[in-house]
Design an enzyme around this catalytic site. Structure first.
Site, PDB file in Angstrom:
ATOM      1  N   TYR A  74      -1.996  -1.135  10.430  1.00 23.36           N
ATOM      2  CA  TYR A  74      -1.949  -1.380   8.976  1.00 23.36           C
ATOM      3  C   TYR A  74      -0.631  -0.878   8.393  1.00 23.36           C
ATOM      4  CZ  TYR A  74      -3.803  -1.236   4.128  1.00 23.36           C
ATOM      5  OH  TYR A  74      -4.022  -1.402   2.778  1.00 23.36           O
TER       6      TYR A  74
ATOM      7  N   SER B 272       0.878  -1.175   0.000  1.00 25.34           N
ATOM      8  CA  SER B 272       0.000   0.000   0.000  1.00 25.34           C
ATOM      9  C   SER B 272       0.913   1.222   0.000  1.00 25.34           C
ATOM     10  CB  SER B 272      -0.830  -0.009   1.290  1.00 25.34           C
ATOM     11  OG  SER B 272      -1.479   1.221   1.502  1.00 25.34           O
TER      12      SER B 272
HETATM   13  N1  LIG Z   1      -8.562  -0.477  -1.754  1.00 22.89           N
HETATM   14  C1  LIG Z   1      -7.584   0.329  -1.397  1.00 22.89           C
HETATM   15  O1  LIG Z   1      -7.758   1.565  -1.341  1.00 22.89           O
HETATM   16  C2  LIG Z   1      -6.227  -0.236  -1.069  1.00 22.89           C
HETATM   17  C3  LIG Z   1      -5.161   0.652  -0.935  1.00 22.89           C
HETATM   18  C4  LIG Z   1      -3.914   0.156  -0.635  1.00 22.89           C
HETATM   19  C5  LIG Z   1      -3.727  -1.208  -0.492  1.00 22.89           C
HETATM   20  N2  LIG Z   1      -4.771  -2.057  -0.620  1.00 22.89           N
HETATM   21  C6  LIG Z   1      -4.535  -3.498  -0.448  1.00 22.89           C
HETATM   22  O2  LIG Z   1      -5.067  -4.202  -1.545  1.00 22.89           O
HETATM   23  C7  LIG Z   1      -5.309  -5.553  -1.152  1.00 22.89           C
HETATM   24  C8  LIG Z   1      -6.685  -5.978  -1.652  1.00 22.89           C
HETATM   25  O3  LIG Z   1      -7.672  -5.271  -0.938  1.00 22.89           O
HETATM   26  P1  LIG Z   1      -8.975  -4.667  -1.624  1.00 22.89           P
HETATM   27  O4  LIG Z   1      -8.889  -3.199  -1.535  1.00 22.89           O
HETATM   28  O5  LIG Z   1      -9.221  -5.312  -2.926  1.00 22.89           O
HETATM   29  O6  LIG Z   1     -10.081  -5.107  -0.523  1.00 22.89           O
HETATM   30  P2  LIG Z   1     -11.284  -6.136  -0.587  1.00 22.89           P
HETATM   31  O7  LIG Z   1     -11.826  -6.205   0.804  1.00 22.89           O
HETATM   32  O8  LIG Z   1     -12.233  -5.776  -1.682  1.00 22.89           O
HETATM   33  O9  LIG Z   1     -10.566  -7.506  -0.948  1.00 22.89           O
HETATM   34  C9  LIG Z   1      -9.765  -8.182  -0.003  1.00 22.89           C
HETATM   35  C10 LIG Z   1     -10.036  -9.680  -0.107  1.00 22.89           C
HETATM   36  O10 LIG Z   1      -9.234 -10.356   0.881  1.00 22.89           O
HETATM   37  C11 LIG Z   1     -10.028 -11.390   1.442  1.00 22.89           C
HETATM   38  N3  LIG Z   1      -9.521 -11.786   2.764  1.00 22.89           N
HETATM   39  C12 LIG Z   1      -9.614 -11.124   3.941  1.00 22.89           C
HETATM   40  N4  LIG Z   1      -9.068 -11.835   4.931  1.00 22.89           N
HETATM   41  C13 LIG Z   1      -8.597 -12.986   4.367  1.00 22.89           C
HETATM   42  C14 LIG Z   1      -7.928 -14.126   4.874  1.00 22.89           C
HETATM   43  N5  LIG Z   1      -7.625 -14.251   6.183  1.00 22.89           N
HETATM   44  N6  LIG Z   1      -7.589 -15.105   4.017  1.00 22.89           N
HETATM   45  C15 LIG Z   1      -7.909 -15.007   2.702  1.00 22.89           C
HETATM   46  N7  LIG Z   1      -8.553 -13.964   2.162  1.00 22.89           N
HETATM   47  C16 LIG Z   1      -8.899 -12.964   2.991  1.00 22.89           C
HETATM   48  C17 LIG Z   1     -11.418 -10.791   1.509  1.00 22.89           C
HETATM   49  O11 LIG Z   1     -12.429 -11.773   1.650  1.00 22.89           O
HETATM   50  C18 LIG Z   1     -11.486 -10.046   0.187  1.00 22.89           C
HETATM   51  O12 LIG Z   1     -12.004 -10.869  -0.848  1.00 22.89           O
HETATM   52  C19 LIG Z   1      -5.151  -5.577   0.365  1.00 22.89           C
HETATM   53  O13 LIG Z   1      -3.875  -6.120   0.698  1.00 22.89           O
HETATM   54  C20 LIG Z   1      -5.197  -4.125   0.758  1.00 22.89           C
HETATM   55  O14 LIG Z   1      -4.500  -3.847   1.960  1.00 22.89           O
HETATM   56  C21 LIG Z   1      -6.033  -1.603  -0.907  1.00 22.89           C
END
Ligand SMILES: NC(=O)c1ccc[n+]([C@@H]2O[C@H](COP(=O)([O-])OP(=O)(O)OC[C@H]3O[C@@H](n4cnc5c(N)ncnc54)[C@H](O)[C@@H]3O)[C@@H](O)[C@H]2O)c1
Length: 275
Positions: free
Chosen positions: A156, A143
């Site tokens: 985080y 991130s």
């Molecule tokens: N969306 C943002 O703004 C953003 C910004 C920076 C980083 N990220 C990172 O991107 C990645 C994806 O997140 P996203 O934004 O698509 O969120 P999201 O919640 O849409 O997707 C995350 C997925 O991870 C799964 N998950 C959660 N806990 C789990 C576990 N213990 N085992 C297996 N799967 C699990 C959830 O069920 C979900 O399908 C994450 O690592 C997040 O930290 C997101």
């Protein structure tokens, strides 16, 4: 590594958001998919949707914090498709915003188990396989919180800094040992996904604080949130980073100023005693 039809990608957190967006992008290139997620209903829906477009995809219910789940995931991927080319350690969660001294032990355990151990377990289960075959690419999702700091999101931030560091180290070692395997750390800014409903998958359910805090974004400060990017845009950038074997991918250009401020301050305060 050039993305080609017939390759196999394993994507954790593949049932939603960035993981699912990347799965859809890779499916259009003919890549076969193994989606791993803790949320079974969403996982089944994602696999049906992909299969409905003609993609070859399977889903494996996986809790990334459990190393034994990763071993099963690797075995299922090999049983279904016989090889793995791309491993995307993408599953991630965030706990409620608040000052660090109010973060509970359970917040630390949950977020560390998923964001940090999920990447550690993914590397341990899959990288030896890629090294043995002499090709492949590892993508770890960190991130911008891994390159700078989101205020009131310290747990985080800590896990995402660790993911950046692990990927930097991994990439250096993969290159140094001449393995032919690449590695990229993805540092998204804001991307509209279900990340702020992450407590839906928290063992024991959302805390009271999370229930009220769920949609709260980072507090406005000098590092105010930059413009959001779509998952499709982020997925396209990840594909380009794999093909160019870039170590770093910071997806949201508007968010770079926070990194510049951090580095400028490190340099300024380091140089100060010498003046
Ligand atoms: N969306 C943002 O703004 C953003 C910004 C920076 C980083 N990220 C990172 O991107 C990645 C994806 O997140 P996203 O934004 O698509 O969120 P999201 O919640 O849409 O997707 C995350 C997925 O991870 C799964 N998950 C959660 N806990 C789990 C576990 N213990 N085992 C297996 N799967 C699990 C959830 O069920 C979900 O399908 C994450 O690592 C997040 O930290 C997101």
């Amino acid at each position: 590594m050039k993305i080609e039809a017939g390759q196999v990608a394993v994507i954790t957190g593949g049932a939603s958001g960035i993981g699912l967006g990347l799965a859809e992008r890779l499916a259009r290139a003919g890549v076969r998919l193994v989606l791993a997620d803790i949320e079974e209903g969403a996982l089944n829906a994602a696999v049906s949707r992909l299969s409905g477009t003609g993609a070859e995809a399977i889903g494996v219910v996986t809790d990334v914090s459990r190393s034994e789940d990763f071993e099963r995931l690797r075995d299922r991927a090999l049983a279904a498709f016989g090889r793995v080319d791309i491993v995307v350690n993408n599953a991630g969660v965030v706990s409620a915003y608040g000052p660090l001294w109010e973060a509970t032990l359970d917040d630390w355990r949950w977020v560390t188990n998923v964001n940090l151990w999920g990447v550690i377990n993914g590397i341990r289960a899959f990288v030896p396989l890629l090294v043995a075959q002499g090709s492949g690419h590892v993508v770890n999702t960190a991130s911008m919180a891994g390159l700078a700091v989101i205020p009131y999101n310290g747990v985080y931030n800590a896990t995402k800094h660790a993911v950046v560091s692990i990927t930097e180290t991994l990439r250096g070692e993969l290159d140094d040992c001449g393995t032919g395997v690449g590695a990229t750390v993805v540092c998204p800014g804001i991307v509209p996904t279900k990340i702020h409903e992450a407590a839906r998958n928290r063992p024991g359910g959302a805390t009271e604080h999370e229930a009220t805090n769920a949609k709260q974004m980072p507090k406005p400060a000098s590092n105010a949130p930059s413009a959001a990017l779509s998952v499709e845009n982020v997925a396209e950038q990840i594909v380009a980073a794999i093909e160019r074997n870039h170590l770093y991918l910071a997806t949201n250009p508007g968010s770079f100023t926070v990194v510049e401020h951090r580095i400028a301050r490190i340099l300024e305060e380091t140089a100060a005693p010498l003046r």
